[in-house]
Motif scaffolding. Sequence first.
Motif, PDB file in Angstrom:
ATOM      1  N   SER A  51      -0.664   2.201 -34.468  1.00 51.09           N
ATOM      2  CA  SER A  51      -0.491   3.372 -35.334  1.00 51.09           C
ATOM      3  C   SER A  51      -1.848   3.984 -35.690  1.00 51.09           C
ATOM      4  O   SER A  51      -2.902   3.344 -35.548  1.00 51.09           O
ATOM      5  N   SER A  52      -1.792   5.193 -36.183  1.00 52.52           N
ATOM      6  CA  SER A  52      -3.022   5.872 -36.597  1.00 52.52           C
ATOM      7  C   SER A  52      -3.661   5.190 -37.811  1.00 52.52           C
ATOM      8  O   SER A  52      -4.838   5.392 -38.087  1.00 52.52           O
ATOM      9  N   TYR A  53      -2.885   4.372 -38.518  1.00 50.39           N
ATOM     10  CA  TYR A  53      -3.399   3.655 -39.683  1.00 50.39           C
ATOM     11  C   TYR A  53      -4.150   2.378 -39.315  1.00 50.39           C
ATOM     12  O   TYR A  53      -4.727   1.726 -40.173  1.00 50.39           O
ATOM     13  N   SER A  54      -4.123   2.014 -38.038  1.00 57.39           N
ATOM     14  CA  SER A  54      -4.756   0.762 -37.620  1.00 57.39           C
ATOM     15  C   SER A  54      -6.260   0.902 -37.420  1.00 57.39           C
ATOM     16  O   SER A  54      -6.943  -0.093 -37.181  1.00 57.39           O
ATOM     17  N   GLU A  55      -6.771   2.120 -37.527  1.00 52.24           N
ATOM     18  CA  GLU A  55      -8.197   2.368 -37.358  1.00 52.24           C
ATOM     19  C   GLU A  55      -8.729   3.274 -38.457  1.00 52.24           C
ATOM     20  O   GLU A  55      -8.006   4.116 -38.975  1.00 52.24           O
ATOM     21  N   VAL A  56      -9.999   3.097 -38.764  1.00 57.47           N
ATOM     22  CA  VAL A  56     -10.725   4.006 -39.643  1.00 57.47           C
ATOM     23  C   VAL A  56     -12.016   4.354 -38.902  1.00 57.47           C
ATOM     24  O   VAL A  56     -12.807   3.460 -38.580  1.00 57.47           O
ATOM     25  N   PHE A  57     -12.172   5.620 -38.569  1.00 58.25           N
ATOM     26  CA  PHE A  57     -13.321   6.085 -37.782  1.00 58.25           C
ATOM     27  C   PHE A  57     -13.457   5.318 -36.465  1.00 58.25           C
ATOM     28  O   PHE A  57     -14.556   4.963 -36.050  1.00 58.25           O
ATOM     29  N   GLY A  58     -12.323   5.017 -35.846  1.00 60.81           N
ATOM     30  CA  GLY A  58     -12.313   4.324 -34.567  1.00 60.81           C
ATOM     31  C   GLY A  58     -12.517   2.820 -34.647  1.00 60.81           C
ATOM     32  O   GLY A  58     -12.547   2.139 -33.626  1.00 60.81           O
ATOM     33  N   ILE A  59     -12.633   2.304 -35.852  1.00 60.49           N
ATOM     34  CA  ILE A  59     -12.841   0.858 -36.051  1.00 60.49           C
ATOM     35  C   ILE A  59     -11.538   0.250 -36.542  1.00 60.49           C
ATOM     36  O   ILE A  59     -10.971   0.716 -37.529  1.00 60.49           O
ATOM     37  N   PRO A  60     -11.045  -0.782 -35.856  1.00 59.37           N
ATOM     38  CA  PRO A  60      -9.782  -1.384 -36.301  1.00 59.37           C
ATOM     39  C   PRO A  60      -9.904  -1.994 -37.698  1.00 59.37           C
ATOM     40  O   PRO A  60     -10.901  -2.642 -38.009  1.00 59.37           O
ATOM     41  N   VAL A  61      -8.883  -1.756 -38.520  1.00 58.80           N
ATOM     42  CA  VAL A  61      -8.915  -2.318 -39.877  1.00 58.80           C
ATOM     43  C   VAL A  61      -8.881  -3.839 -39.834  1.00 58.80           C
ATOM     44  O   VAL A  61      -9.381  -4.497 -40.749  1.00 58.80           O
ATOM     45  N   ALA A  62      -8.351  -4.395 -38.756  1.00 59.88           N
ATOM     46  CA  ALA A  62      -8.344  -5.857 -38.615  1.00 59.88           C
ATOM     47  C   ALA A  62      -9.764  -6.409 -38.582  1.00 59.88           C
ATOM     48  O   ALA A  62     -10.013  -7.529 -39.046  1.00 59.88           O
ATOM     49  N   LEU A  63     -10.709  -5.629 -38.062  1.00 57.42           N
ATOM     50  CA  LEU A  63     -12.102  -6.070 -38.045  1.00 57.42           C
ATOM     51  C   LEU A  63     -12.646  -6.193 -39.469  1.00 57.42           C
ATOM     52  O   LEU A  63     -13.440  -7.090 -39.758  1.00 57.42           O
ATOM     53  N   GLY A  64     -12.195  -5.316 -40.351  1.00 57.19           N
ATOM     54  CA  GLY A  64     -12.551  -5.458 -41.767  1.00 57.19           C
ATOM     55  C   GLY A  64     -12.052  -6.780 -42.316  1.00 57.19           C
ATOM     56  O   GLY A  64     -12.742  -7.443 -43.090  1.00 57.19           O
ATOM     57  N   GLY A  65     -10.841  -7.179 -41.888  1.00 55.43           N
ATOM     58  CA  GLY A  65     -10.304  -8.478 -42.293  1.00 55.43           C
ATOM     59  C   GLY A  65     -11.144  -9.623 -41.764  1.00 55.43           C
ATOM     60  O   GLY A  65     -11.389 -10.609 -42.470  1.00 55.43           O
ATOM     61  N   SER A 102      -4.571  -5.734 -49.045  1.00 50.42           N
ATOM     62  CA  SER A 102      -3.304  -6.240 -48.512  1.00 50.42           C
ATOM     63  C   SER A 102      -2.113  -5.470 -49.063  1.00 50.42           C
ATOM     64  O   SER A 102      -1.179  -5.150 -48.327  1.00 50.42           O
ATOM     65  N   ILE A 103      -2.144  -5.169 -50.351  1.00 52.83           N
ATOM     66  CA  ILE A 103      -1.057  -4.391 -50.949  1.00 52.83           C
ATOM     67  C   ILE A 103      -0.952  -3.032 -50.257  1.00 52.83           C
ATOM     68  O   ILE A 103       0.145  -2.579 -49.919  1.00 52.83           O
ATOM     69  N   TYR A 104      -2.081  -2.400 -50.033  1.00 59.44           N
ATOM     70  CA  TYR A 104      -2.089  -1.095 -49.366  1.00 59.44           C
ATOM     71  C   TYR A 104      -1.537  -1.208 -47.947  1.00 59.44           C
ATOM     72  O   TYR A 104      -0.713  -0.384 -47.533  1.00 59.44           O
ATOM     73  N   PHE A 105      -1.955  -2.212 -47.196  1.00 57.16           N
ATOM     74  CA  PHE A 105      -1.501  -2.353 -45.812  1.00 57.16           C
ATOM     75  C   PHE A 105      -0.016  -2.742 -45.725  1.00 57.16           C
ATOM     76  O   PHE A 105       0.686  -2.309 -44.813  1.00 57.16           O
ATOM     77  N   VAL A 106       0.467  -3.516 -46.663  1.00 53.94           N
ATOM     78  CA  VAL A 106       1.904  -3.829 -46.697  1.00 53.94           C
ATOM     79  C   VAL A 106       2.686  -2.558 -47.016  1.00 53.94           C
ATOM     80  O   VAL A 106       3.726  -2.285 -46.409  1.00 53.94           O
ATOM     81  N   TYR A 107       2.187  -1.771 -47.954  1.00 56.30           N
ATOM     82  CA  TYR A 107       2.816  -0.474 -48.270  1.00 56.30           C
ATOM     83  C   TYR A 107       2.911   0.395 -47.013  1.00 56.30           C
ATOM     84  O   TYR A 107       3.965   0.970 -46.734  1.00 56.30           O
ATOM     85  N   LEU A 108       1.822   0.489 -46.270  1.00 61.31           N
ATOM     86  CA  LEU A 108       1.838   1.289 -45.046  1.00 61.31           C
ATOM     87  C   LEU A 108       2.896   0.789 -44.064  1.00 61.31           C
ATOM     88  O   LEU A 108       3.632   1.589 -43.471  1.00 61.31           O
ATOM     89  N   GLN A 109       2.971  -0.523 -43.897  1.00 55.89           N
ATOM     90  CA  GLN A 109       3.946  -1.081 -42.959  1.00 55.89           C
ATOM     91  C   GLN A 109       5.384  -0.798 -43.396  1.00 55.89           C
ATOM     92  O   GLN A 109       6.189  -0.312 -42.613  1.00 55.89           O
ATOM     93  N   VAL A 110       5.681  -1.121 -44.636  1.00 49.49           N
ATOM     94  CA  VAL A 110       7.064  -1.070 -45.115  1.00 49.49           C
ATOM     95  C   VAL A 110       7.520   0.363 -45.395  1.00 49.49           C
ATOM     96  O   VAL A 110       8.604   0.768 -44.956  1.00 49.49           O
ATOM     97  N   ILE A 111       6.719   1.138 -46.086  1.00 49.40           N
ATOM     98  CA  ILE A 111       7.138   2.468 -46.546  1.00 49.40           C
ATOM     99  C   ILE A 111       6.822   3.563 -45.526  1.00 49.40           C
ATOM    100  O   ILE A 111       7.684   4.392 -45.230  1.00 49.40           O
TER     101      ILE A 111
END
Length: 143
Positions: A51-65, A102-111
Amino acid sequence: MKEISKYKIAIVLLIFSFLGFLDATYLTIKHFNGSSLICNITSGCNAVLSSSYSEVFGIPVALGGVFYYLIVFILVIAFLDTKKDNILDLISKLTIVGLFASIYFVYLQVIVLKSICQYCMLSAITSSLLFITGMVYLYKQKK
């Protein structure tokens, strides 16, 4: 707080941060190589990861994790080496950031996406457990 208690809290933080690191690293690798996730509990893993939410400026948010969990892990090792309480204080406060992410990312997934990624949820659970452990430590420090 007894030294043994601090040691137990540090070990719990170490275990959860290591599990979170492994999970986030897996997601990051899958994101970069573009391969599908093996999703045997839920069916939305690939929808979330692509999804478009999986990256910020081309960097995967998982890398932040990956960086978040690695920082917590390294700080726990530093505490175990030095026994300086201010390191456990810092870790405990840092877990607040992980919880809100995590709350934000769960919100994105569910809602928003209406898709659930089991690995993302594992990360949310792991960061929530880190937060709870950190808050237990801070609570016991005040007693």
